[in-house]
Design a protein around this motif. Structure first.
Motif, PDB file in Angstrom:
ATOM      1  N   ASN A  65      57.876 -69.650  41.286  1.00  0.00           N
ATOM      2  CA  ASN A  65      57.624 -69.002  39.937  1.00  0.00           C
ATOM      3  C   ASN A  65      57.804 -67.392  39.633  1.00  0.00           C
ATOM      4  OD1 ASN A  65      57.252 -71.437  38.646  1.00  0.00           O
ATOM      5  ND2 ASN A  65      55.182 -71.556  38.884  1.00  0.00           N
ATOM      6  N   GLU A 114      55.082 -63.606  45.781  1.00  0.00           N
ATOM      7  CA  GLU A 114      55.210 -64.660  45.555  1.00  0.00           C
ATOM      8  C   GLU A 114      54.285 -65.602  44.800  1.00  0.00           C
ATOM      9  OE1 GLU A 114      55.387 -66.596  49.500  1.00  0.00           O
ATOM     10  OE2 GLU A 114      57.416 -65.560  49.961  1.00  0.00           O
ATOM     11  N   GLU A 115      54.694 -66.445  44.085  1.00  0.00           N
ATOM     12  CA  GLU A 115      54.032 -67.657  43.226  1.00  0.00           C
ATOM     13  C   GLU A 115      54.296 -68.873  43.542  1.00  0.00           C
ATOM     14  OE1 GLU A 115      54.388 -66.752  39.346  1.00  0.00           O
ATOM     15  OE2 GLU A 115      53.882 -64.591  39.521  1.00  0.00           O
ATOM     16  N   GLN A 116      53.452 -69.760  43.424  1.00  0.00           N
ATOM     17  CA  GLN A 116      53.895 -71.191  43.874  1.00  0.00           C
ATOM     18  C   GLN A 116      55.243 -71.803  43.260  1.00  0.00           C
ATOM     19  OE1 GLN A 116      51.110 -72.714  45.439  1.00  0.00           O
ATOM     20  NE2 GLN A 116      52.006 -74.751  45.584  1.00  0.00           N
ATOM     21  N   GLY A 117      55.784 -72.638  43.956  1.00  0.00           N
ATOM     22  CA  GLY A 117      57.127 -73.104  43.434  1.00  0.00           C
ATOM     23  C   GLY A 117      58.231 -72.324  42.904  1.00  0.00           C
ATOM     24  N   ARG A 130      64.333 -75.039  49.018  1.00  0.00           N
ATOM     25  CA  ARG A 130      63.604 -74.832  50.222  1.00  0.00           C
ATOM     26  C   ARG A 130      64.368 -75.450  51.341  1.00  0.00           C
ATOM     27  NH1 ARG A 130      60.397 -70.739  50.850  1.00  0.00           N
ATOM     28  NH2 ARG A 130      59.278 -72.080  52.300  1.00  0.00           N
ATOM     29  N   TYR A 180      63.544 -76.804  43.285  1.00  0.00           N
ATOM     30  CA  TYR A 180      62.965 -75.910  44.185  1.00  0.00           C
ATOM     31  C   TYR A 180      62.992 -76.598  45.641  1.00  0.00           C
ATOM     32  CZ  TYR A 180      59.599 -72.774  46.314  1.00  0.00           C
ATOM     33  OH  TYR A 180      58.795 -72.008  47.282  1.00  0.00           O
TER      34      TYR A 180
END
Length: 183
Positions: A143, A138-141, A74, A70
Protein backbone atom coordinates in the motif's frame (compact mmCIF):
# COMPACT_ATOMS: atom_id res chain seq x y z
CA UNK A 1 28.89 21.70 -5.87
CA UNK A 2 26.81 18.71 -6.85
CA UNK A 3 26.75 17.57 -10.48
CA UNK A 4 23.08 16.54 -10.32
CA UNK A 5 20.44 17.63 -7.83
CA UNK A 6 17.38 15.79 -6.58
CA UNK A 7 15.28 18.33 -8.46
CA UNK A 8 17.13 17.51 -11.70
CA UNK A 9 16.36 13.84 -11.17
CA UNK A 10 12.78 14.35 -10.06
CA UNK A 11 11.82 16.56 -13.01
CA UNK A 12 13.39 14.34 -15.66
CA UNK A 13 10.75 12.65 -17.87
CA UNK A 14 12.24 9.18 -17.25
CA UNK A 15 11.91 9.61 -13.49
CA UNK A 16 8.43 11.03 -13.81
CA UNK A 17 7.31 8.12 -15.99
CA UNK A 18 8.62 5.33 -13.80
CA UNK A 19 8.04 6.95 -10.43
CA UNK A 20 4.32 7.04 -11.19
CA UNK A 21 4.34 3.23 -11.14
CA UNK A 22 5.96 2.93 -7.74
CA UNK A 23 4.49 6.00 -6.09
CA UNK A 24 5.87 9.51 -5.83
CA UNK A 25 4.83 9.88 -2.17
CA UNK A 26 6.66 6.66 -1.30
CA UNK A 27 9.82 7.81 -3.11
CA UNK A 28 9.76 11.12 -1.23
CA UNK A 29 9.26 9.45 2.16
CA UNK A 30 12.14 7.06 1.49
CA UNK A 31 14.31 9.98 0.38
CA UNK A 32 13.53 11.86 3.58
CA UNK A 33 14.32 8.80 5.71
CA UNK A 34 17.59 8.27 3.81
CA UNK A 35 18.64 11.87 4.45
CA UNK A 36 18.33 11.34 8.21
CA UNK A 37 19.85 7.84 8.19
CA UNK A 38 22.87 9.09 6.24
CA UNK A 39 24.17 10.85 9.35
CA UNK A 40 23.78 7.76 11.52
CA UNK A 41 25.67 5.58 9.01
CA UNK A 42 28.22 8.24 8.03
CA UNK A 43 27.10 8.19 4.39
CA UNK A 44 26.99 11.04 1.89
CA UNK A 45 23.59 12.72 2.14
CA UNK A 46 23.85 13.42 -1.59
CA UNK A 47 24.27 9.77 -2.59
CA UNK A 48 21.80 8.49 0.01
CA UNK A 49 19.01 10.79 -1.12
CA UNK A 50 19.59 10.17 -4.82
CA UNK A 51 19.57 6.39 -4.35
CA UNK A 52 16.46 6.63 -2.20
CA UNK A 53 14.61 8.84 -4.67
CA UNK A 54 15.32 6.45 -7.54
CA UNK A 55 15.14 3.16 -5.61
CA UNK A 56 11.87 1.97 -7.20
CA UNK A 57 12.10 3.29 -10.77
CA UNK A 58 12.44 -0.26 -12.01
CA UNK A 59 8.92 -1.25 -11.02
CA UNK A 60 6.82 -3.11 -13.51
CA UNK A 61 3.04 -3.09 -13.16
CA UNK A 62 1.82 -6.61 -12.41
CA UNK A 63 -1.83 -6.80 -13.39
CA UNK A 64 -4.14 -9.75 -13.72
CA UNK A 65 -7.55 -9.23 -15.33
CA UNK A 66 -7.13 -5.45 -15.13
CA UNK A 67 -6.33 -5.33 -11.41
CA UNK A 68 -3.02 -4.92 -9.59
CA UNK A 69 -1.95 -8.34 -8.33
CA UNK A 70 0.38 -8.00 -5.36
CA UNK A 71 1.07 -11.75 -5.17
CA UNK A 72 2.00 -11.89 -8.86
CA UNK A 73 4.35 -8.99 -8.21
CA UNK A 74 5.95 -10.68 -5.17
CA UNK A 75 6.50 -13.91 -7.12
CA UNK A 76 7.99 -12.39 -10.28
CA UNK A 77 9.36 -8.94 -9.57
CA UNK A 78 12.98 -7.95 -10.28
CA UNK A 79 12.45 -4.19 -10.07
CA UNK A 80 15.73 -3.57 -8.25
CA UNK A 81 17.70 -4.93 -11.20
CA UNK A 82 15.84 -2.84 -13.75
CA UNK A 83 15.87 0.19 -11.44
CA UNK A 84 19.63 0.03 -10.93
CA UNK A 85 20.11 -0.01 -14.69
CA UNK A 86 17.71 2.89 -15.31
CA UNK A 87 19.18 4.94 -12.49
CA UNK A 88 22.74 4.46 -13.74
CA UNK A 89 21.84 5.46 -17.28
CA UNK A 90 19.88 8.50 -16.06
CA UNK A 91 22.58 9.68 -13.67
CA UNK A 92 25.29 9.39 -16.33
CA UNK A 93 23.08 11.16 -18.88
CA UNK A 94 22.55 14.05 -16.46
CA UNK A 95 26.31 14.38 -15.81
CA UNK A 96 26.78 12.59 -12.49
CA UNK A 97 30.29 11.46 -11.58
CA UNK A 98 30.52 7.86 -12.92
CA UNK A 99 31.88 6.45 -9.62
CA UNK A 100 29.03 8.05 -7.69
CA UNK A 101 26.49 6.87 -10.27
CA UNK A 102 27.76 3.31 -9.86
CA UNK A 103 27.55 3.41 -6.05
CA UNK A 104 24.01 4.80 -6.20
CA UNK A 105 22.98 2.16 -8.73
CA UNK A 106 24.39 -0.70 -6.66
CA UNK A 107 22.55 0.64 -3.60
CA UNK A 108 19.34 0.53 -5.65
CA UNK A 109 20.18 -3.00 -6.79
CA UNK A 110 20.52 -4.15 -3.18
CA UNK A 111 17.67 -2.18 -1.55
CA UNK A 112 15.49 -5.29 -1.39
CA UNK A 113 15.98 -9.03 -1.04
CA UNK A 114 12.70 -9.86 -2.77
CA UNK A 115 14.33 -11.16 -5.96
CA UNK A 116 17.47 -12.69 -4.45
CA UNK A 117 18.02 -16.32 -3.51
CA UNK A 118 18.34 -16.65 0.23
CA UNK A 119 21.77 -15.48 1.29
CA UNK A 120 23.46 -13.11 3.67
CA UNK A 121 24.62 -10.07 1.78
CA UNK A 122 27.19 -7.76 3.27
CA UNK A 123 25.87 -4.32 2.43
CA UNK A 124 27.92 -1.13 2.42
CA UNK A 125 26.67 1.68 4.68
CA UNK A 126 25.02 3.40 1.66
CA UNK A 127 23.27 0.18 0.67
CA UNK A 128 22.04 -0.28 4.28
CA UNK A 129 20.69 3.26 4.38
CA UNK A 130 18.61 2.80 1.23
CA UNK A 131 17.28 -0.59 2.36
CA UNK A 132 16.37 0.71 5.84
CA UNK A 133 14.80 3.89 4.47
CA UNK A 134 12.61 1.81 2.15
CA UNK A 135 11.59 -0.52 4.96
CA UNK A 136 10.64 2.45 7.16
CA UNK A 137 7.90 3.41 4.68
CA UNK A 138 6.59 -0.08 3.84
CA UNK A 139 2.94 -0.90 4.35
CA UNK A 140 1.04 -4.18 4.24
CA UNK A 141 0.21 -5.44 0.75
CA UNK A 142 2.34 -2.83 -0.98
CA UNK A 143 0.00 0.00 0.00
CA UNK A 144 2.97 2.37 0.40
CA UNK A 145 3.09 2.53 -3.40
CA UNK A 146 -0.43 4.01 -3.53
CA UNK A 147 -0.13 7.00 -1.21
CA UNK A 148 -1.07 10.19 -3.01
CA UNK A 149 0.71 13.54 -3.28
CA UNK A 150 0.12 16.36 -5.73
CA UNK A 151 2.93 17.38 -8.07
CA UNK A 152 3.48 20.86 -6.64
CA UNK A 153 3.77 19.57 -3.06
CA UNK A 154 6.13 16.83 -4.24
CA UNK A 155 8.32 19.35 -6.06
CA UNK A 156 8.46 21.61 -2.98
CA UNK A 157 9.52 18.64 -0.82
CA UNK A 158 12.27 17.73 -3.28
CA UNK A 159 13.49 21.32 -3.42
CA UNK A 160 13.56 21.46 0.40
CA UNK A 161 15.59 18.24 0.49
CA UNK A 162 17.97 19.74 -2.09
CA UNK A 163 18.45 22.75 0.20
CA UNK A 164 19.17 20.46 3.15
CA UNK A 165 21.66 18.40 1.14
CA UNK A 166 23.39 21.60 -0.03
CA UNK A 167 23.49 22.82 3.58
CA UNK A 168 24.88 19.64 5.16
CA UNK A 169 27.02 18.10 2.42
CA UNK A 170 30.00 20.50 2.80
CA UNK A 171 30.01 19.98 6.59
CA UNK A 172 29.73 16.24 6.10
CA UNK A 173 32.59 16.17 3.57
CA UNK A 174 34.78 18.18 5.94
CA UNK A 175 33.99 15.70 8.73
CA UNK A 176 34.75 12.71 6.48
CA UNK A 177 38.05 14.24 5.31
CA UNK A 178 39.09 15.01 8.91
CA UNK A 179 38.12 11.51 9.99
CA UNK A 180 40.17 9.92 7.16
CA UNK A 181 43.28 11.88 8.18
CA UNK A 182 43.07 10.65 11.76
CA UNK A 183 42.88 6.99 10.79
Amino acid sequence: MREVTLTDLFLHPITQKFMQRSGVAHALEVTNHAFHLAFKYNVSVDMATKAALLHDIGHYEWYRQGKWDYELYRENDIHAIKGAERAHKLLIRLGENPRIAKQISVAILLHTDSYLPESDIKRSPLQKVVKLADEMDEEQGGNHHYKEIDKLTALKKIQKLDQLVDQYLPKQQLHLNTHEKTI
